[in-house]
Design a protein around this motif. Structure first.
Motif, PDB file in Angstrom:
ATOM      1  N   SER A 106      55.791 -31.246 -55.801  1.00 13.70           N
ATOM      2  CA  SER A 106      55.688 -30.217 -54.763  1.00 13.70           C
ATOM      3  C   SER A 106      54.260 -29.756 -54.500  1.00 13.70           C
ATOM      4  O   SER A 106      54.007 -29.045 -53.531  1.00 13.70           O
ATOM      5  CB  SER A 106      56.561 -29.010 -55.127  1.00 13.70           C
ATOM      6  N   ILE A 107      53.294 -30.139 -55.346  1.00  7.42           N
ATOM      7  CA  ILE A 107      51.909 -29.683 -55.135  1.00  7.42           C
ATOM      8  C   ILE A 107      50.951 -30.853 -54.877  1.00  7.42           C
ATOM      9  O   ILE A 107      49.735 -30.689 -54.971  1.00  7.42           O
ATOM     10  CB  ILE A 107      51.396 -28.863 -56.338  1.00  7.42           C
ATOM     11  N   LEU A 108      51.497 -31.988 -54.536  1.00  9.43           N
ATOM     12  CA  LEU A 108      50.634 -33.142 -54.278  1.00  9.43           C
ATOM     13  C   LEU A 108      49.656 -32.864 -53.142  1.00  9.43           C
ATOM     14  O   LEU A 108      48.482 -33.241 -53.201  1.00  9.43           O
ATOM     15  CB  LEU A 108      51.484 -34.376 -53.944  1.00  9.43           C
ATOM     16  N   SER A 109      50.120 -32.177 -52.107  1.00  9.47           N
ATOM     17  CA  SER A 109      49.269 -31.947 -50.936  1.00  9.47           C
ATOM     18  C   SER A 109      48.175 -30.921 -51.197  1.00  9.47           C
ATOM     19  O   SER A 109      47.158 -30.900 -50.499  1.00  9.47           O
ATOM     20  CB  SER A 109      50.124 -31.493 -49.753  1.00  9.47           C
ATOM     21  N   THR A 110      48.340 -30.086 -52.219  1.00  7.69           N
ATOM     22  CA  THR A 110      47.357 -29.025 -52.480  1.00  7.69           C
ATOM     23  C   THR A 110      46.489 -29.291 -53.714  1.00  7.69           C
ATOM     24  O   THR A 110      45.327 -28.907 -53.757  1.00  7.69           O
ATOM     25  CB  THR A 110      48.062 -27.671 -52.682  1.00  7.69           C
ATOM     26  N   HIS A 111      47.042 -29.945 -54.716  1.00  8.39           N
ATOM     27  CA  HIS A 111      46.347 -30.070 -55.993  1.00  8.39           C
ATOM     28  C   HIS A 111      45.810 -31.466 -56.304  1.00  8.39           C
ATOM     29  O   HIS A 111      44.794 -31.592 -56.999  1.00  8.39           O
ATOM     30  CB  HIS A 111      47.278 -29.650 -57.141  1.00  8.39           C
ATOM     31  N   LEU A 112      46.493 -32.489 -55.848  1.00 11.66           N
ATOM     32  CA  LEU A 112      46.136 -33.850 -56.277  1.00 11.66           C
ATOM     33  C   LEU A 112      44.733 -34.247 -55.845  1.00 11.66           C
ATOM     34  O   LEU A 112      43.935 -34.750 -56.650  1.00 11.66           O
ATOM     35  CB  LEU A 112      47.160 -34.861 -55.762  1.00 11.66           C
TER      36      LEU A 112
END
Length: 448
Positions: free
Chosen positions: A268-274
């Motif tokens: 769920s945080i790929l777009s913000t954290h990766l």
């Protein structure tokens, strides 16, 4: 000297160490620190000779770069840190002679459980020559004798250090044979058969080394085969913390067993954290071995293609010991736990999250010697834990786990003090005594 004689000498030294006082141990440690300080340049000269020889082996691809990096005693403050480790160990409470349980069984019949040295240690390690000093200090403080075997690539450094330590002990009540060094694999093979003299084997090195020892001795083995550590970035992770922790876990010292080899990222945080995490790792020259899902979230224009590759299944079971990390996308903390328990080595794993319930679930569910919340895996170290130094890291589930300091080098014995008591007086029948199992008043403590 043959190996049986070495082991016998170690046993004799261990027997004498049973009577050494805390003050006498302190005197010995202080003398060791002083002589190492005095002989610093001689030790550095020996270390340079090892480094010159090792560099040739690296160029011939006969020695790994990671092992070469561990060899250098002159780098930074390594030597001073080694000396400080001796002082730190000296300042720690003596782990022997501690009463951990007591019970009055009858009037005048008192039972005590008291800590005591393991006895004779056989420690086998690769490359890092300062290990000789760390382990010697820990052994002396815990009342054990030790036989040491380092890698052949550090032979000159090991000899210089061990010779200095033994010469320091010559002026103390501690036998010089409390610290002995062996040099060949043949000697180790023979020593592994001598379970009548040696009480515990502690290997520090490669997976193949540890597995060989575990398969070729009847002596108990304390250690870890791999350092397959992971960092899981949860959906509630603070981005700045995640970047700091992941980078430090991987980059601070990639050749260490407590560096991260796997990065798990919540879907769920790929777009913000990766991308920020991947960019920070790439800026530190880390090669990312990404699964297909994480790879698809890294737009080509923002990535360094030379540091990006699609992972293979084996990557999640690989201890890179270099600037490489495997990356996998998971759905939640349960999937992260399952992956770590299936692929990890039970060393150290960390979660980054602001959700304390998820953190609790992770720390309860992950089967490892160290489980961390919002902290780098690189903290898994005896010196950082306040142990002064460590004899190694254990992933065992016996008497010692994680970084093993003084407490991991003692066992215990039960001491029973009576006054002509016999078992025949106790029982359930008429006229038989009952065991009291009460608090002890301490009348027997003078002989403990």
């Amino acid at each position: 000297m043959n190996t049986v004689k070495i082991a016998q000498n170690a046993r004799n030294a261990a027997n004498k160490l049973q009577y050494v006082t805390t003050q006498e141990k302190s005197v010995a440690l202080d003398k060791i620190k002083n002589i190492l300080t005095d002989k610093k340049q001689e030790i550095f000269k020996a270390n340079r000779q090892d480094k010159e020889n090792a560099e040739k082996l690296v160029n011939a691809e006969l020695l790994s770069v990671s092992l070469f990096k561990r060899l250098d005693l002159e780098k930074g403050d390594k030597f001073d840190t080694m000396l400080k480790g001796i002082s730190d160990i000296d300042q720690l409470p003596d782990p022997t002679g501690q009463i951990t349980y007591s019970s009055k069984l009858d009037e005048g019949l008192e039972l005590y459980r008291v800590t005591c040295p393991v006895g004779v240690l056989l420690v086998i390690f690769e490359a890092r020559p300062e290990v000789v000093v760390n382990i010697s200090a820990l052994a002396i403080k815990s009342g054990n004798s030790v036989i040491l075997k380092g890698g052949k690539e550090s032979a000159f450094s090991l000899n210089a250090l061990s010779t200095a330590i033994r010469s320091a002990l010559a002026d103390t009540v501690i036998p010089s044979d409390a610290i002995q060094l062996v040099e060949t694999r043949e000697e180790i093979k023979s020593l592994l058969d001598l379970d009548e003299y040696i009480d515990l084997v502690i290997p520090r090195g490669s997976n193949s080394l540890v597995k060989y020892i575990q398969s070729n001795t009847r002596i108990p083995v304390l250690g870890h085969a791999d350092g397959l550590c992971s960092v899981y970035v949860d959906k509630d992770a603070d981005l700045d913390k995640a970047v700091r922790i992941v980078v430090d876990s991987k980059v601070n010292y990639p050749a260490a067993c407590n560096s991260a080899e796997t990065l798990l990222v919540n879907r769920s945080i790929l777009s913000t954290h990766l991308i920020p995490i991947a960019t920070a790792l790439q800026n530190a020259n880390v090669r990312l071995h990404l699964d297909s899902e994480s790879l698809s979230h890294l737009p080509t224009p923002t990535t360094n293609s030379s540091l990006i590759q699609e992972c293979v299944t084996e990557d999640f079971d690989t201890e890179f010991l270099d600037l490489d990390i495997a990356v996998k996308v998971v759905g939640d903390v349960e999937e992260a736990i399952q992956h770590i328990n299936s692929h990890g080595s039970k060393h150290t794993d960390s979660i980054v999250t602001e959700n304390d319930q998820v953190a609790k679930r992770f720390m309860q569910g992950v089967d490892a010697a160290g489980v961390y919340w919002n902290a780098s895996t690189r903290f898994a170290d005896g010196f950082r834990y306040g142990f002064g130094a460590e004899v190694g890291v254990s992933t065992n589930k016996t008497h010692a786990r994680g970084p093993v300091g003084l407490e991991g080098l003692v066992i215990y014995k039960y001491k029973l003090c009576g006054n002509g008591h016999i078992v025949g007086e106790f029982g359930e029948g008429s006229g038989k005594k009952k065991y009291l199992h009460e608090n002890v008043d301490g009348t027997c403590k003078t002989v403990l």
